[in-house]
Write a protein that holds these residues in place. Sequence first.
Motif, PDB file in Angstrom:
ATOM      1  N   ILE A  41     -31.706  78.358 -22.955  1.00  0.00           N
ATOM      2  CA  ILE A  41     -32.101  79.720 -22.314  1.00  0.00           C
ATOM      3  C   ILE A  41     -33.734  79.777 -22.197  1.00  0.00           C
ATOM      4  N   GLY A  42     -34.261  79.273 -23.451  1.00  0.00           N
ATOM      5  CA  GLY A  42     -35.605  79.322 -23.702  1.00  0.00           C
ATOM      6  C   GLY A  42     -36.393  78.468 -22.751  1.00  0.00           C
ATOM      7  N   ILE A  43     -35.822  77.284 -22.464  1.00  0.00           N
ATOM      8  CA  ILE A  43     -36.422  76.501 -21.345  1.00  0.00           C
ATOM      9  C   ILE A  43     -36.560  76.944 -20.274  1.00  0.00           C
ATOM     10  N   ASP A  44     -35.836  77.747 -19.600  1.00  0.00           N
ATOM     11  CA  ASP A  44     -35.708  78.445 -18.441  1.00  0.00           C
ATOM     12  C   ASP A  44     -36.909  79.477 -18.570  1.00  0.00           C
ATOM     13  N   LEU A  45     -36.825  80.253 -19.576  1.00  0.00           N
ATOM     14  CA  LEU A  45     -38.057  81.360 -19.554  1.00  0.00           C
ATOM     15  C   LEU A  45     -39.381  80.737 -19.427  1.00  0.00           C
ATOM     16  N   VAL A  46     -39.479  79.542 -20.151  1.00  0.00           N
ATOM     17  CA  VAL A  46     -40.984  78.872 -20.003  1.00  0.00           C
ATOM     18  C   VAL A  46     -41.046  78.394 -18.719  1.00  0.00           C
ATOM     19  N   ALA A  47     -39.883  77.770 -18.084  1.00  0.00           N
ATOM     20  CA  ALA A  47     -39.972  76.945 -16.726  1.00  0.00           C
ATOM     21  C   ALA A  47     -40.400  78.147 -15.818  1.00  0.00           C
TER      22      ALA A  47
ATOM     23  N   LEU B 219     -46.425  83.106 -24.650  1.00  0.00           N
ATOM     24  CA  LEU B 219     -46.148  84.297 -25.812  1.00  0.00           C
ATOM     25  C   LEU B 219     -44.555  84.545 -25.261  1.00  0.00           C
ATOM     26  N   ASP B 220     -43.847  84.877 -26.137  1.00  0.00           N
ATOM     27  CA  ASP B 220     -42.351  85.318 -25.779  1.00  0.00           C
ATOM     28  C   ASP B 220     -42.206  86.746 -26.299  1.00  0.00           C
ATOM     29  N   TYR B 221     -41.249  87.544 -25.780  1.00  0.00           N
ATOM     30  CA  TYR B 221     -40.599  88.644 -26.317  1.00  0.00           C
ATOM     31  C   TYR B 221     -39.065  88.699 -26.380  1.00  0.00           C
ATOM     32  N   PHE B 222     -38.531  88.679 -27.502  1.00  0.00           N
ATOM     33  CA  PHE B 222     -37.181  88.605 -27.789  1.00  0.00           C
ATOM     34  C   PHE B 222     -36.784  90.086 -28.464  1.00  0.00           C
ATOM     35  N   ALA B 223     -35.913  90.679 -27.975  1.00  0.00           N
ATOM     36  CA  ALA B 223     -35.354  91.885 -28.345  1.00  0.00           C
ATOM     37  C   ALA B 223     -33.908  92.145 -28.494  1.00  0.00           C
ATOM     38  N   THR B 224     -33.315  92.625 -29.465  1.00  0.00           N
ATOM     39  CA  THR B 224     -31.975  92.568 -29.800  1.00  0.00           C
ATOM     40  C   THR B 224     -31.734  93.652 -30.423  1.00  0.00           C
ATOM     41  N   GLY B 225     -30.529  94.105 -30.846  1.00  0.00           N
ATOM     42  CA  GLY B 225     -29.966  95.418 -31.582  1.00  0.00           C
ATOM     43  C   GLY B 225     -30.005  94.897 -32.879  1.00  0.00           C
ATOM     44  N   ARG B 226     -29.451  93.805 -33.183  1.00  0.00           N
ATOM     45  CA  ARG B 226     -29.405  93.517 -34.535  1.00  0.00           C
ATOM     46  C   ARG B 226     -29.791  92.017 -34.772  1.00  0.00           C
ATOM     47  N   LEU B 227     -30.774  91.427 -35.483  1.00  0.00           N
ATOM     48  CA  LEU B 227     -31.209  90.124 -35.394  1.00  0.00           C
ATOM     49  C   LEU B 227     -30.423  89.419 -36.076  1.00  0.00           C
ATOM     50  N   GLU B 228     -30.033  88.162 -35.334  1.00  0.00           N
ATOM     51  CA  GLU B 228     -29.023  87.299 -36.124  1.00  0.00           C
ATOM     52  C   GLU B 228     -30.129  86.160 -36.085  1.00  0.00           C
TER      53      GLU B 228
ATOM     54  N   GLY C 177     -41.115  86.355 -21.030  1.00  0.00           N
ATOM     55  CA  GLY C 177     -41.942  85.175 -21.202  1.00  0.00           C
ATOM     56  C   GLY C 177     -43.403  85.846 -20.588  1.00  0.00           C
ATOM     57  N   PHE C 178     -44.465  85.048 -21.004  1.00  0.00           N
ATOM     58  CA  PHE C 178     -45.913  85.511 -20.655  1.00  0.00           C
ATOM     59  C   PHE C 178     -46.829  84.204 -20.817  1.00  0.00           C
ATOM     60  N   ALA C 179     -47.190  83.667 -19.704  1.00  0.00           N
ATOM     61  CA  ALA C 179     -47.813  82.492 -19.899  1.00  0.00           C
ATOM     62  C   ALA C 179     -49.677  82.521 -19.210  1.00  0.00           C
ATOM     63  N   VAL C 180     -50.417  82.055 -19.824  1.00  0.00           N
ATOM     64  CA  VAL C 180     -51.690  82.004 -19.192  1.00  0.00           C
ATOM     65  C   VAL C 180     -52.174  80.560 -19.121  1.00  0.00           C
ATOM     66  N   GLY C 181     -52.698  80.297 -17.971  1.00  0.00           N
ATOM     67  CA  GLY C 181     -53.134  79.065 -17.662  1.00  0.00           C
ATOM     68  C   GLY C 181     -54.794  78.974 -17.165  1.00  0.00           C
ATOM     69  N   ALA C 182     -55.435  77.977 -16.683  1.00  0.00           N
ATOM     70  CA  ALA C 182     -56.627  77.960 -16.155  1.00  0.00           C
ATOM     71  C   ALA C 182     -56.910  76.829 -15.382  1.00  0.00           C
ATOM     72  N   MET C 183     -58.161  77.144 -14.433  1.00  0.00           N
ATOM     73  CA  MET C 183     -58.451  76.120 -13.674  1.00  0.00           C
ATOM     74  C   MET C 183     -59.968  76.115 -13.545  1.00  0.00           C
ATOM     75  N   GLU C 184     -60.812  75.117 -12.945  1.00  0.00           N
ATOM     76  CA  GLU C 184     -61.849  75.313 -12.822  1.00  0.00           C
ATOM     77  C   GLU C 184     -62.048  76.032 -11.571  1.00  0.00           C
ATOM     78  N   ARG C 185     -63.311  76.554 -11.427  1.00  0.00           N
ATOM     79  CA  ARG C 185     -63.777  77.678 -10.414  1.00  0.00           C
ATOM     80  C   ARG C 185     -63.762  76.729  -8.979  1.00  0.00           C
ATOM     81  N   GLY C 186     -63.367  77.529  -8.059  1.00  0.00           N
ATOM     82  CA  GLY C 186     -63.146  76.485  -6.683  1.00  0.00           C
ATOM     83  C   GLY C 186     -61.963  75.806  -6.520  1.00  0.00           C
ATOM     84  N   CYS C 187     -60.978  75.448  -7.588  1.00  0.00           N
ATOM     85  CA  CYS C 187     -59.905  74.930  -7.267  1.00  0.00           C
ATOM     86  C   CYS C 187     -58.507  75.611  -7.085  1.00  0.00           C
ATOM     87  N   ALA C 188     -58.567  76.632  -7.010  1.00  0.00           N
ATOM     88  CA  ALA C 188     -57.535  77.450  -6.570  1.00  0.00           C
ATOM     89  C   ALA C 188     -56.701  77.024  -5.486  1.00  0.00           C
TER      90      ALA C 188
END
Length: 348
Positions: free
Chosen positions: A85-91, A108-117, A160-171
């Motif tokens: 399921i983590g692969i899904d999150l990244v994708a 970066l990921d955010y994982f929330a639960t009632g009791r950590l297993e 999930g939170f992802a940050v990427g980059a591109m060169e200016r003018g290549c959007a």
Amino acid sequence: MTNSKDGLTYADAGVDIDAGNALVEQIKPAAKRTTRPGVIAGLGGFGALFDLKAAGFADPILVAATDGVGTKLRIAIDTGVVDTIGIDLVAMCVNDLVCQGAEPLFFLDYFATGRLETDQAVRIIQGIATGCERSGCALIGGETAEMPGMYQAGDFDLAGFAVGAMERGCALPGNVAEGDVLLGLASDGVHSNGYSLVRKLVEVSGLDWADDCPFDTGTLGAALLVPTRLYVKPALSAIGMGGVTALAHITGGGLTENIPRVLPEGMGIKIDLNSWDLPPVFQWLAATGGMQTSELLKTFNCGIGMVLVVSSDRAAALSRHLSAEGETVSVLGYVTADPNVIYEGSLL
């Protein structure tokens, strides 16, 4: 009963700080596998550092994306199969980034639960690391939140939170023109959208997750948990060849709503539904719910997870290149001067 002499502790309230610390130590090797040029500091601090210059960018524009995996989580929780399921999150995040023409840099990921297993959490985050590794993206940080009273026993949530980059003018999108060709890249199943309907259709069928899958080998639950395909590396490679004018990640809204998002105002598309075969999972979903083709096309990816809009004179070369990169490519149709989505042929 709590010892009144020592007083209440955070653990008495249901939060185990030691378990959280142990989790961080266990996932550090997984995060280390994803290290790429540009990473300065990752897990363990109050923030993570990344050097864009060291990543090879001269005049970068940052691109950010955030997403989850929807109610596909419910199947993972109910079956206990949480390894992918983590692969899904990244994708879901990085496939969006590449549509802007950006190279994913860190996640970066955010994982929330009632009791950590801890064992369960490690399996989930190992999946996130696998997704990052496959897309050339560093798992640079995250948050594990143990919140008693907020989640039922065994439940958890992911973002999930992802940050990427591109060169200016290549959007992207770029100069999309009438006659540009639509190249569809095959999906690996339902991916991570439409699962509220999927779960309803499974309920209608009378089957359980552990039952034999009616359209594939193994169990129904396992078939529906096949992770979202990562398109980052082949897409970036195609962009580097030249001729790609836009990309559309086929998520919620299907082909019908996602391709028009990357077209200039006043343009539309014509798609031949006979240009690819509808995968068995979608045939079964359609038959179970008596779904119309129009509903399928605006709910699910229907076997096409990413669409590249390419110049007509580059379509053949790009199709060959993407095939060599391991993608199953279909020529779906082309861009028109008519601002509508027109389907020809038959999907079912």
